[in-house]
Design a protein around this motif. Structure first.
Motif, PDB file in Angstrom:
ATOM      1  N   PRO A 237      36.311 -13.975  18.119  1.00 20.74           N
ATOM      2  CA  PRO A 237      35.196 -14.889  17.858  1.00 20.74           C
ATOM      3  C   PRO A 237      33.948 -14.172  17.337  1.00 20.74           C
ATOM      4  O   PRO A 237      33.165 -14.771  16.610  1.00 20.74           O
ATOM      5  CB  PRO A 237      34.914 -15.537  19.218  1.00 20.74           C
ATOM      6  CG  PRO A 237      35.481 -14.615  20.230  1.00 20.74           C
ATOM      7  CD  PRO A 237      36.641 -13.920  19.564  1.00 20.74           C
ATOM      8  N   MET A 238      33.780 -12.911  17.697  1.00 20.15           N
ATOM      9  CA  MET A 238      32.594 -12.205  17.209  1.00 20.15           C
ATOM     10  C   MET A 238      32.765 -11.838  15.733  1.00 20.15           C
ATOM     11  O   MET A 238      31.808 -11.891  14.963  1.00 20.15           O
ATOM     12  CB  MET A 238      32.322 -10.955  18.067  1.00 20.15           C
ATOM     13  CG  MET A 238      31.005 -10.258  17.792  1.00 20.15           C
ATOM     14  SD  MET A 238      29.558 -11.352  17.745  1.00 20.15           S
ATOM     15  CE  MET A 238      29.165 -11.531  19.490  1.00 20.15           C
TER      16      MET A 238
ATOM     17  N   TYR B   7      31.542  -6.755  12.485  1.00 20.56           N
ATOM     18  CA  TYR B   7      32.248  -6.543  13.743  1.00 20.56           C
ATOM     19  C   TYR B   7      33.753  -6.558  13.493  1.00 20.56           C
ATOM     20  O   TYR B   7      34.360  -7.614  13.330  1.00 20.56           O
ATOM     21  CB  TYR B   7      31.871  -7.606  14.791  1.00 20.56           C
ATOM     22  CG  TYR B   7      32.493  -7.220  16.105  1.00 20.56           C
ATOM     23  CD1 TYR B   7      31.870  -6.314  16.945  1.00 20.56           C
ATOM     24  CD2 TYR B   7      33.765  -7.663  16.452  1.00 20.56           C
ATOM     25  CE1 TYR B   7      32.478  -5.877  18.102  1.00 20.56           C
ATOM     26  CE2 TYR B   7      34.384  -7.230  17.610  1.00 20.56           C
ATOM     27  CZ  TYR B   7      33.739  -6.340  18.423  1.00 20.56           C
ATOM     28  OH  TYR B   7      34.348  -5.894  19.559  1.00 20.56           O
TER      29      TYR B   7
ATOM     30  N   ILE C 178      37.070  -5.144  15.138  1.00 19.22           N
ATOM     31  CA  ILE C 178      37.688  -4.429  16.242  1.00 19.22           C
ATOM     32  C   ILE C 178      38.827  -3.516  15.762  1.00 19.22           C
ATOM     33  O   ILE C 178      38.974  -2.395  16.220  1.00 19.22           O
ATOM     34  CB  ILE C 178      38.158  -5.414  17.356  1.00 19.22           C
ATOM     35  CG1 ILE C 178      38.738  -4.684  18.550  1.00 19.22           C
ATOM     36  CG2 ILE C 178      39.132  -6.453  16.839  1.00 19.22           C
ATOM     37  CD1 ILE C 178      37.796  -3.785  19.278  1.00 19.22           C
TER      38      ILE C 178
ATOM     39  N   CYS D  30      30.919  -6.795  21.344  1.00 18.88           N
ATOM     40  CA  CYS D  30      32.110  -7.406  21.945  1.00 18.88           C
ATOM     41  C   CYS D  30      31.746  -8.219  23.190  1.00 18.88           C
ATOM     42  O   CYS D  30      31.004  -7.743  24.046  1.00 18.88           O
ATOM     43  CB  CYS D  30      33.092  -6.304  22.327  1.00 18.88           C
ATOM     44  SG  CYS D  30      34.503  -6.878  23.259  1.00 18.88           S
ATOM     45  N   THR D  31      32.269  -9.430  23.283  1.00 18.52           N
ATOM     46  CA  THR D  31      31.980 -10.265  24.464  1.00 18.52           C
ATOM     47  C   THR D  31      32.993 -10.015  25.582  1.00 18.52           C
ATOM     48  O   THR D  31      32.921 -10.650  26.620  1.00 18.52           O
ATOM     49  CB  THR D  31      32.020 -11.763  24.117  1.00 18.52           C
ATOM     50  OG1 THR D  31      33.379 -12.147  23.889  1.00 18.52           O
ATOM     51  CG2 THR D  31      31.188 -12.093  22.891  1.00 18.52           C
TER      52      THR D  31
ATOM     53  N   CYS E 240      36.104 -10.903  25.625  1.00 18.02           N
ATOM     54  CA  CYS E 240      36.793 -12.178  25.890  1.00 18.02           C
ATOM     55  C   CYS E 240      38.310 -12.019  25.972  1.00 18.02           C
ATOM     56  O   CYS E 240      39.002 -12.932  26.397  1.00 18.02           O
ATOM     57  CB  CYS E 240      36.435 -13.199  24.820  1.00 18.02           C
ATOM     58  SG  CYS E 240      37.186 -12.871  23.216  1.00 18.02           S
ATOM     59  N   TYR E 241      38.836 -10.897  25.521  1.00 24.75           N
ATOM     60  CA  TYR E 241      40.281 -10.591  25.586  1.00 24.75           C
ATOM     61  C   TYR E 241      41.143 -11.393  24.611  1.00 24.75           C
ATOM     62  O   TYR E 241      42.356 -11.355  24.687  1.00 24.75           O
ATOM     63  CB  TYR E 241      40.843 -10.762  27.007  1.00 24.75           C
ATOM     64  CG  TYR E 241      40.346  -9.719  27.990  1.00 24.75           C
ATOM     65  CD1 TYR E 241      41.018  -8.515  28.163  1.00 24.75           C
ATOM     66  CD2 TYR E 241      39.194  -9.943  28.737  1.00 24.75           C
ATOM     67  CE1 TYR E 241      40.560  -7.559  29.058  1.00 24.75           C
ATOM     68  CE2 TYR E 241      38.725  -8.986  29.630  1.00 24.75           C
ATOM     69  CZ  TYR E 241      39.419  -7.807  29.794  1.00 24.75           C
ATOM     70  OH  TYR E 241      38.967  -6.867  30.681  1.00 24.75           O
ATOM     71  N   LYS E 242      40.521 -12.154  23.698  1.00 25.77           N
ATOM     72  CA  LYS E 242      41.304 -12.923  22.724  1.00 25.77           C
ATOM     73  C   LYS E 242      42.167 -11.992  21.877  1.00 25.77           C
ATOM     74  O   LYS E 242      43.327 -12.251  21.615  1.00 25.77           O
ATOM     75  CB  LYS E 242      40.351 -13.712  21.801  1.00 25.77           C
ATOM     76  CG  LYS E 242      40.145 -15.140  22.236  1.00 25.77           C
ATOM     77  CD  LYS E 242      41.121 -16.094  21.560  1.00 25.77           C
ATOM     78  CE  LYS E 242      41.466 -17.284  22.429  1.00 25.77           C
ATOM     79  NZ  LYS E 242      40.366 -18.240  22.592  1.00 25.77           N
ATOM     80  N   CYS E 243      41.571 -10.888  21.446  1.00 23.89           N
ATOM     81  CA  CYS E 243      42.271  -9.914  20.605  1.00 23.89           C
ATOM     82  C   CYS E 243      43.511  -9.394  21.332  1.00 23.89           C
ATOM     83  O   CYS E 243      44.604  -9.332  20.773  1.00 23.89           O
ATOM     84  CB  CYS E 243      41.348  -8.749  20.279  1.00 23.89           C
ATOM     85  SG  CYS E 243      40.513  -8.071  21.726  1.00 23.89           S
TER      86      CYS E 243
ATOM     87  N   VAL F 211      40.533  -4.075  24.957  1.00 21.77           N
ATOM     88  CA  VAL F 211      39.209  -4.111  25.585  1.00 21.77           C
ATOM     89  C   VAL F 211      38.923  -2.795  26.315  1.00 21.77           C
ATOM     90  O   VAL F 211      37.839  -2.224  26.167  1.00 21.77           O
ATOM     91  CB  VAL F 211      39.058  -5.342  26.511  1.00 21.77           C
ATOM     92  CG1 VAL F 211      37.707  -5.334  27.208  1.00 21.77           C
ATOM     93  CG2 VAL F 211      39.228  -6.628  25.706  1.00 21.77           C
TER      94      VAL F 211
END
Ligand code: SF4
Ligand code: SF4
Lengths: 155, 305
Positions: A19-20, A27, A29, A54-55, A57-60, A71
């Protein structure tokens, strides 16, 4: 504890889900992980401050076909950057708040007023109510050198 | 009466104390006493502090856990971030004797010792697994007729990945608890996505995090939600204080009240919106409160007739 970024084969599914990345072009990753793998220092101006966006969020990570602990990997990249003195001013400020009060978000006037209105004590029953406990926190933070990490840069 | 140590964290007691009150009221109604964990500090936050210095993060987290070891209660967190930090730290230290030794040599300086006897729980997961949806439903005296946009939040799901909560597919445990109050959990796009605030991002790059929250607010509004229900004071802050920032910065006019699950359940147990601190949000909650009051007083009339 160690991350497993050597498993990454650069497919880009992480960035695609991030999302970022959707909000901030810089950004990326996948790129951060590759630079780390290749041993390129992330202190290159173009990656600071971005690695700190990075938030967590663990989506990646949920999207990674290789089970890379992305993360954890990113957090170590950040930790190394911070050790090199590349802490963001905003994060230094939260760190100093933790040093001073034991809370990253300490009490303020509005908060105290709300507590009283709800019939609670003005200060929560945390380190905010105990000098002795706050002192313990400070001892631990000094022991691990956190005071140095968040200290203002010397001119 | 069962007892748990209530870990408050930072945002709930210092910005949204209604959540602290609601947690105590709701648990006491369910027969669980939440004892204060005197002297607890910031968990410390899983993204920002863990990435500044992992050992500092672990040391402070373990100190918080030892406060409950002294009383031999498990810890109950009311925040996804605190849950993530304390559960991860607890698991790491239980699994890694060398790390435990390292941390304990620091804790010894203040007369603490991490023994690894306690569990770390999260309010939603605890209610689901230890109290159960049926018991929660039985405790409801004023069923709520609300459309709720449930926000799980990343750090609730992530530390629970290895649990028995069926997280491989689409999780429903939080929705089930919301529906036990009589409310309807509405489906919406990107429901499992992030609020944008975590990891120190909100302080580092506010506008980008607000754009992430904005997307969620848009989808929640489209789904016709009366309110957002979360389980994390930091998501709560992002959706409430952040909503006002979004309205101002991006010329939007969202008006979605934000409730922590304990506040929603508190309403359904008959506690007033005022005593649960719902009127203390940044976003105006007066219309929502009126709706809840009309709705719940209507219920009473029905039962009398
Ligand atoms: S999704 Fe996994 S394998 Fe693919 S680029 Fe990202 S980290 Fe590497
Ligand atoms: S954890 Fe960080 S890198 Fe991964 S998807 Fe979320 S914001 Fe992007």
């Amino acid at each position: 504890m160690s991350s497993n970024i050597e498993r990454c084969y650069q497919c880009g599914q992480c960035t695609a889900a991030c999302p970022m990345a959707e909000q901030e072009q810089a950004y990326k990753i996948r790129r951060f992980l590759q630079m780390e793998k290749l041993g390129l220092k992330s202190e290159e101006p173009m990656d600071i401050p971005f690695i700190f966006y990075c938030t967590t969020c663990y989506k990646c990570q949920d999207n990674c076909p290789q089970g890379v602990k992305i993360v954890d990997g990113l957090l170590s990249i950040r930790e190394a950057a911070v050790r090199d003195g590349n802490i963001l001013p905003a994060h230094r400020k939260i760190g100093q708040m933790l040093m001073d009060s034991g809370h990253a978000v300490p009490g303020n006037e509005d908060g105290k007023k709300r507590r009283l209105q709800l019939g609670l004590d003005e200060m929560p029953p945390t380190v905010a109510s105990s000098e002795k406990q706050l002192n313990d926190i400070k001892i631990l933070l000094n022991l691990s050198g956190f005071d140095q990490i968040v200290a203002e840069e010397k001119a | 009466m069962r007892e748990l140590s209530l870990f408050l964290g930072c945002v709930a007691p210092n910005r949204y104390p209604g959540i602290e009150v609601a947690a105590k009221k709701v648990f006491s109604t369910l027969g669980v006493d939440l004892a204060d964990l005197d002297g607890a500090s910031c968990c410390p936050a899983p993204g920002v502090f863990r990435s500044l210095d992992k050992l500092t993060w672990l040391t402070l987290a373990s100190r918080n856990i030892t406060l409950s070891e002294k009383k031999s209660d498990d810890i109950l967190t009311i925040c996804n971030g605190c849950f993530s930090t304390l559960k991860d730290a607890n698991d790491m230290l239980k699994e890694d004797p060398a790390l435990k030794k390292d941390v304990n040599s620091k804790l010894a300086e203040i007369g603490h010792e991490f023994r690894g006897t306690q569990d770390v729980r999260h309010v939603v997961e605890y209610l689901y697994q230890e109290i159960g949806v049926d018991k929660v439903r039985e405790a409801v005296t004023k069923p709520l007729h609300l459309r709720v946009a449930v926000h799980y939040g990343c750090h609730l799901i992530h530390p629970l990945k290895d649990s028995k909560l069926g997280l491989a597919g689409k999780p429903t445990f939080f929705d089930e608890l919301v529906e036990a109050t009589g409310a309807t959990s509405v489906d919406y796009e990107d429901k499992m996505s992030c609020c944008g605030a975590g990891g120190g991002a909100r302080t580092a790059i506010l506008d980008a995090t607000l754009k992430i929250a904005n997307k969620k607010l848009e989808h929640m509004t489209e789904a016709g939600a009366d309110c957002i229900v979360d389980a994390c004071p930091f998501c709560h802050l992002q959706f409430d204080a952040g909503q006002a920032e979004i309205n101002q910065k991006f010329a939007k006019n969202y008006n979605l009240p934000v409730l922590h699950y304990t506040q929603l359940l508190g309403l359904a147990m008959g506690f007033s919106p005022e005593e649960l601190g719902i009127a203390m949000n940044t976003v105006d909650t007066s219309r929502f409160i009126e709706k809840v009051k009309m709705d719940t007083s209507g219920n009473e009339v029905c039962t009398i007739v």
